[in-house]
Design a protein around this motif. Structure first.
Motif, PDB file in Angstrom:
ATOM      1  N   LYS A   1       0.857  -1.186   0.000  1.00 27.63           N
ATOM      2  CA  LYS A   1       0.000   0.000   0.000  1.00 27.63           C
ATOM      3  C   LYS A   1       0.892   1.234   0.000  1.00 27.63           C
ATOM      4  O   LYS A   1       2.022   1.199   0.460  1.00 27.63           O
ATOM      5  CB  LYS A   1      -0.902   0.031   1.240  1.00 27.63           C
ATOM      6  CG  LYS A   1      -1.961  -1.040   1.246  1.00 27.63           C
ATOM      7  CD  LYS A   1      -2.858  -0.862   2.427  1.00 27.63           C
ATOM      8  CE  LYS A   1      -3.942  -1.911   2.442  1.00 27.63           C
ATOM      9  NZ  LYS A   1      -4.841  -1.766   3.565  1.00 27.63           N
ATOM     10  N   TYR A   2       0.365   2.321  -0.536  1.00 27.80           N
ATOM     11  CA  TYR A   2       1.093   3.585  -0.527  1.00 27.80           C
ATOM     12  C   TYR A   2       1.100   4.180   0.878  1.00 27.80           C
ATOM     13  O   TYR A   2       0.150   4.015   1.628  1.00 27.80           O
ATOM     14  CB  TYR A   2       0.418   4.608  -1.435  1.00 27.80           C
ATOM     15  CG  TYR A   2       0.511   4.309  -2.902  1.00 27.80           C
ATOM     16  CD1 TYR A   2       1.726   4.126  -3.535  1.00 27.80           C
ATOM     17  CD2 TYR A   2      -0.645   4.259  -3.680  1.00 27.80           C
ATOM     18  CE1 TYR A   2       1.801   3.885  -4.891  1.00 27.80           C
ATOM     19  CE2 TYR A   2      -0.576   4.020  -5.033  1.00 27.80           C
ATOM     20  CZ  TYR A   2       0.648   3.834  -5.636  1.00 27.80           C
ATOM     21  OH  TYR A   2       0.725   3.602  -6.966  1.00 27.80           O
ATOM     22  N   ASN A   3       2.161   4.930   1.197  1.00 26.79           N
ATOM     23  CA  ASN A   3       2.082   5.737   2.407  1.00 26.79           C
ATOM     24  C   ASN A   3       1.275   6.989   2.037  1.00 26.79           C
ATOM     25  O   ASN A   3       0.918   7.191   0.871  1.00 26.79           O
ATOM     26  CB  ASN A   3       3.479   6.065   2.959  1.00 26.79           C
ATOM     27  CG  ASN A   3       4.313   6.891   2.011  1.00 26.79           C
ATOM     28  OD1 ASN A   3       3.814   7.576   1.135  1.00 26.79           O
ATOM     29  ND2 ASN A   3       5.625   6.827   2.194  1.00 26.79           N
ATOM     30  N   ASN A   4       0.930   7.825   2.993  1.00 27.92           N
ATOM     31  CA  ASN A   4       0.068   8.972   2.725  1.00 27.92           C
ATOM     32  C   ASN A   4       0.664   9.936   1.714  1.00 27.92           C
ATOM     33  O   ASN A   4      -0.052  10.472   0.859  1.00 27.92           O
ATOM     34  CB  ASN A   4      -0.270   9.714   4.022  1.00 27.92           C
ATOM     35  CG  ASN A   4      -1.299   8.982   4.838  1.00 27.92           C
ATOM     36  OD1 ASN A   4      -2.037   8.153   4.317  1.00 27.92           O
ATOM     37  ND2 ASN A   4      -1.360   9.276   6.116  1.00 27.92           N
ATOM     38  N   ALA A   5       1.954  10.186   1.773  1.00 25.32           N
ATOM     39  CA  ALA A   5       2.582  11.110   0.828  1.00 25.32           C
ATOM     40  C   ALA A   5       2.479  10.571  -0.600  1.00 25.32           C
ATOM     41  O   ALA A   5       2.145  11.313  -1.528  1.00 25.32           O
ATOM     42  CB  ALA A   5       4.042  11.329   1.206  1.00 25.32           C
TER      43      ALA A   5
ATOM     44  N   ALA B   1       0.252   8.447  -1.711  1.00 29.90           N
ATOM     45  CA  ALA B   1      -1.169   8.432  -2.088  1.00 29.90           C
ATOM     46  C   ALA B   1      -1.633   9.821  -2.528  1.00 29.90           C
ATOM     47  O   ALA B   1      -2.390   9.951  -3.483  1.00 29.90           O
ATOM     48  CB  ALA B   1      -2.016   7.935  -0.920  1.00 29.90           C
ATOM     49  N   LEU B   2      -1.171  10.862  -1.839  1.00 31.18           N
ATOM     50  CA  LEU B   2      -1.557  12.223  -2.216  1.00 31.18           C
ATOM     51  C   LEU B   2      -1.053  12.602  -3.605  1.00 31.18           C
ATOM     52  O   LEU B   2      -1.671  13.397  -4.304  1.00 31.18           O
ATOM     53  CB  LEU B   2      -1.036  13.231  -1.188  1.00 31.18           C
ATOM     54  CG  LEU B   2      -1.779  13.273   0.131  1.00 31.18           C
ATOM     55  CD1 LEU B   2      -1.021  14.124   1.136  1.00 31.18           C
ATOM     56  CD2 LEU B   2      -3.188  13.794  -0.058  1.00 31.18           C
TER      57      LEU B   2
ATOM     58  N   ASN C   1      -6.739   8.276  -5.453  1.00 32.54           N
ATOM     59  CA  ASN C   1      -6.563   8.000  -4.029  1.00 32.54           C
ATOM     60  C   ASN C   1      -7.909   8.110  -3.327  1.00 32.54           C
ATOM     61  O   ASN C   1      -8.931   8.369  -3.974  1.00 32.54           O
ATOM     62  CB  ASN C   1      -5.517   8.948  -3.413  1.00 32.54           C
ATOM     63  CG  ASN C   1      -5.876  10.400  -3.554  1.00 32.54           C
ATOM     64  OD1 ASN C   1      -7.004  10.803  -3.269  1.00 32.54           O
ATOM     65  ND2 ASN C   1      -4.938  11.215  -4.002  1.00 32.54           N
ATOM     66  N   ASP C   2      -7.932   7.929  -2.035  1.00 33.63           N
ATOM     67  CA  ASP C   2      -9.184   7.951  -1.271  1.00 33.63           C
ATOM     68  C   ASP C   2      -9.377   9.231  -0.475  1.00 33.63           C
ATOM     69  O   ASP C   2     -10.251   9.282   0.396  1.00 33.63           O
ATOM     70  CB  ASP C   2      -9.229   6.745  -0.323  1.00 33.63           C
ATOM     71  CG  ASP C   2      -9.347   5.432  -1.091  1.00 33.63           C
ATOM     72  OD1 ASP C   2      -9.946   5.435  -2.177  1.00 33.63           O
ATOM     73  OD2 ASP C   2      -8.832   4.403  -0.597  1.00 33.63           O
ATOM     74  N   PHE C   3      -8.595  10.269  -0.739  1.00 33.53           N
ATOM     75  CA  PHE C   3      -8.722  11.506   0.017  1.00 33.53           C
ATOM     76  C   PHE C   3      -9.854  12.368  -0.541  1.00 33.53           C
ATOM     77  O   PHE C   3     -10.167  12.320  -1.724  1.00 33.53           O
ATOM     78  CB  PHE C   3      -7.399  12.277   0.005  1.00 33.53           C
ATOM     79  CG  PHE C   3      -6.306  11.580   0.755  1.00 33.53           C
ATOM     80  CD1 PHE C   3      -6.274  11.602   2.141  1.00 33.53           C
ATOM     81  CD2 PHE C   3      -5.322  10.880   0.085  1.00 33.53           C
ATOM     82  CE1 PHE C   3      -5.280  10.941   2.845  1.00 33.53           C
ATOM     83  CE2 PHE C   3      -4.313  10.218   0.774  1.00 33.53           C
ATOM     84  CZ  PHE C   3      -4.302  10.250   2.154  1.00 33.53           C
TER      85      PHE C   3
ATOM     86  N   LYS D   1     -10.448  12.619  -4.821  1.00 29.87           N
ATOM     87  CA  LYS D   1      -9.889  11.306  -5.167  1.00 29.87           C
ATOM     88  C   LYS D   1      -8.884  11.388  -6.310  1.00 29.87           C
ATOM     89  O   LYS D   1      -8.804  10.493  -7.147  1.00 29.87           O
ATOM     90  CB  LYS D   1     -11.008  10.317  -5.471  1.00 29.87           C
ATOM     91  CG  LYS D   1     -11.944  10.122  -4.287  1.00 29.87           C
ATOM     92  CD  LYS D   1     -12.927   9.032  -4.551  1.00 29.87           C
ATOM     93  CE  LYS D   1     -13.963   8.927  -3.477  1.00 29.87           C
ATOM     94  NZ  LYS D   1     -13.512   8.618  -2.176  1.00 29.87           N
TER      95      LYS D   1
ATOM     96  N   SER E   1      -4.787  13.431  -7.418  1.00 31.19           N
ATOM     97  CA  SER E   1      -3.543  13.934  -6.840  1.00 31.19           C
ATOM     98  C   SER E   1      -3.654  15.402  -6.433  1.00 31.19           C
ATOM     99  O   SER E   1      -4.447  16.160  -6.999  1.00 31.19           O
ATOM    100  CB  SER E   1      -2.387  13.772  -7.826  1.00 31.19           C
ATOM    101  OG  SER E   1      -2.453  14.749  -8.836  1.00 31.19           O
TER     102      SER E   1
END
Length: 72
Positions: A5-9, A11-12, A17-19, A42, A44
């Motif tokens: 899995k990606y780390n938060n950085a 993923a952003l 992504n799921d943000f 969702k 970048s």
């Protein structure tokens, strides 16, 4: 990477992504009058930034002609 899995950085910065992202609005004479609204989610943060700059340029950047000069 043990759980793949990606780390938060990461993923952003990924294209998907799921943000939640950002919600932008252009108001009229009051906050009750919404002239334009755009939600970017969702994706970048780079795409979110580009969308925000595009909306700012569309509504808040103007050109003024003074004689033969054109100023932004």
């Amino acid at each position: 990477m043990k759980d793949k899995k990606y780390n938060n950085a990461a993923a952003l910065l990924s294209d998907e992504n799921d943000f939640y992202g950002i919600d932008m609005a252009r108001f009229g004479n009051s906050i009750n009058e919404i002239m334009d609204r755009e939600t970017i989610e969702k994706t970048s943060v780079l795409k979110q930034y580009d969308a925000a700059v595009s909306m700012i340029k569309r509504y808040y950047q103007y050109e003024e002609i003074s004689g033969i000069e054109r100023k932004k």
